[in-house]
Structures are given as C-alpha cells and as structure tokens.
Design an enzyme around this catalytic site. Structure first.
Site, short mmCIF file in Angstrom:
data_model
loop_
_atom_site.label_atom_id
_atom_site.label_comp_id
_atom_site.label_asym_id
_atom_site.label_seq_id
_atom_site.Cartn_x
_atom_site.Cartn_y
_atom_site.Cartn_z
N ASP A 63 -14.70 2.53 8.82
CA ASP A 63 -14.87 2.35 7.37
C ASP A 63 -15.14 0.88 7.06
O ASP A 63 -14.53 0.30 6.15
CB ASP A 63 -13.64 2.83 6.61
CG ASP A 63 -13.94 3.09 5.13
OD1 ASP A 63 -15.14 3.20 4.78
OD2 ASP A 63 -12.99 3.17 4.33
N LYS A 114 0.86 -1.18 0.00
CA LYS A 114 0.00 0.00 0.00
C LYS A 114 0.90 1.23 0.00
O LYS A 114 1.64 1.47 0.94
CB LYS A 114 -0.92 0.00 1.22
CG LYS A 114 -1.81 1.24 1.30
CD LYS A 114 -2.72 1.20 2.52
CE LYS A 114 -3.59 2.45 2.61
NZ LYS A 114 -4.49 2.42 3.80
#
Length: 305
Positions: free
Chosen positions: A123, A14
């Site tokens: 989230d 990432k």
C-alpha cells in the site's frame, strides 16, 4: 495524537477497529503488529507499544450489545508532522529536485529493508509516507502488509494497493507476485513528485489500465484509434478468472522502447530511474538507494510550514 504522561512525549494513536469482531482479536491487526515488531529501521515507522482504554459503564449505555462494553485498543507510534500527500496538496508548494531525491532515497532504503526481511508493504502511496519537520521520511500503515516466501508459491490477494498505484499484473488478476508490486508504486510516487500530480488517476480498474497501456498501444494501433485501445483493455479485463495469461512483458513502443513516463526538465539519471520503475514487466527491476541518481542527494533540510 496523545501525550505520554511520564515523559511528555507526543505520540500518534491508531485505533484498532473491533466493531465487526464478535470474538477475538482482528487477524489483520495481529499481522500488522507482528510485522511492525519485526521491522526496526530508521525509515520505517516505529511501533512503541499497545495500549487499552476502559469501556463505557453499563448505566451509561443501557443494555450490553456485542463489543459495546469492551475497551478500545490502540497502537502507539512515534509522532510524525506531515504526510507526503498533505504536503504535495499545499497550494503553492512544489518539491525541488534535491528534496525529491532526498525523500526517494529514504523511501527506497526503508522499502529495501522490508523486502530483505521478506515483507511486502502492498500500500505504497503518499498518505502512507510520513515526514517530520527535519526531513526524515518513514514508511507507515502496514495494515495490508504481509510476509512472503522467496519462492512466491503462495496465492495472495490482488485486492491490495490503492488503485492509482496498483501495478497492471494485480489489475489483471495475478495472485502470485513479489516485491515488484511495491516497486511499481514507488515509480508512481516518483513520477507524481516530479510531475506535480498523479500520473495514473483512473476511476476504476479499466480506466487505470487505459492510463497504463494507452501510450504504448497508441503507437501500435494508431494515434487516432483510441476506441480500439479501450476495447483491447476491456477484453483483457473481461477474460474469465481461470484464463492463464502467460506474460505481461514490455510492450514495444515507437522506436522499439518500452513505455516511458514524460518527465520534463529533470536530470537524465532521474528520468532513467523513473522509467525503470514504471515498466510493464518489472519483476527484474533492480533499483535501490545506491542508484547513481542518489549519489548527489543533499543533506536533509528542516521543513517548517
């Protein structure tokens, strides 16, 4: 995706975005790394290490400009084969009740661990629930996560959680909240897996509130008067930010019951846990992997597609 040279292990990368950072390291990335280092659980994605890559050469790119010559920084995670949304979107694929129970138990176990360690994910959605070919589920993407104190006195932003999974208190502007916001998202995921599609697909905040309140208000105002329901929701959203809304308690529907999600052809225990997690006053919701719904969870099955 990358391969570790020494062991040959496949890992996921990432990239930490540095484009808008003129100086220093992004505070959001620091927070995410700190939380991930704190959380060590089989149902939470594992952060293995942080790596860097060299920046481009001067002669290749011309004049220096801001961060142009700074190397890239990557977070290295264990590799997972799928995410829940990707699997659900595959044509002809429909999760069975045993599969849904298996995934939900793992989701609740991982989320309970986060909440016990005073971390809000903020989230929860299908694309952030990663699954490998052996049926293991892990919570991922803690970019919006943050630590919280048990007294909940601090003001937090309400611009979190993807719209379709955002609870009504955040849609109405609340800045003091706790683990209940994650539980609403879990309920939406559960209903989505059972229903085969998202249950609150609003295009904006008002539309999402309409999806949430309409089933209850239709019984109060009248089935044929949906225009009044729209005005009701728009009025609430249009209130000044300084207006204090005392409570978002359960709205009584026909028969004196709170809002229910129409789950069909499923067991009573599944229906109960789905309705219990998607309620308008969920601060006292107590649902975890020890719920009777999951007493008959099958063993993890391999997933080869």
């Amino acid at each position: 995706m990358a391969r570790e040279k020494g062991t040959g292990e496949i890992v996921a990368l990432k990239k930490i975005r540095m484009d808008n950072e003129k100086e220093g390291f992004p505070i959001t990335a620091i927070r995410e790394i700190k939380i991930l280092k704190k959380l060590q659980h089989e149902n939470v994605i594992k952060l293995k290490e942080i790596v860097t890559s060299p920046g481009p050469e001067v002669e290749d790119q011309g004049k220096p400009d801001g961060n142009k010559y700074k190397g890239n920084i990557y977070m290295v995670f264990e590799y997972m084969d799928h995410d829940l949304t990707g699997l659900a979107d595959r044509p002809g694929l429909r999760f069975t009740i045993p599969q849904i129970k298996c995934y939900m138990k793992q989701l609740l176990t991982g989320l309970h661990y986060c909440h016990v360690n005073q971390v809000l994910h903020r989230d929860i959605k299908g694309s952030n629930l990663l699954i490998d070919n052996e049926g293991n589920l892990k919570l991922a993407d803690f970019g919006l996560a943050r630590s919280y104190s048990s007294d909940h006195n601090a003001n937090l932003t309400n611009r979190v959680i993807t719209l379709w999974y955002r609870p009504p208190e955040l849609l109405l502007g609340a800045t003091k909240y706790g683990p209940a916001v994650d539980m609403w998202s879990v309920g939406c995921i559960f209903a989505e897996l059972l229903n085969g599609k998202p249950i609150l697909p609003g295009k904006n905040e008002v539309r999402t509130l309409l999806h949430i309140f309409s089933p209850c208000l239709s019984h109060i105002i009248g089935m044929g008067n949906m225009r009044k329901i729209r005005y009701f929701v728009v009025l609430i959203v249009a209130l000044p930010s300084s207006t204090k809304i005392v409570t978002y308690g359960p709205v009584d529907c026909k028969g004196g019951k709170s809002k229910s999600i129409p789950f069909f052809k499923i067991s009573r225990s599944c229906k109960n846990i789905g309705n219990a997690s998607v309620v308008l006053d969920n601060k006292n919701v107590k649902i975890n992997a020890n719920n009777p719904t999951f007493s008959s969870v099958p063993a993890k099955s391999s997933l080869r597609l």
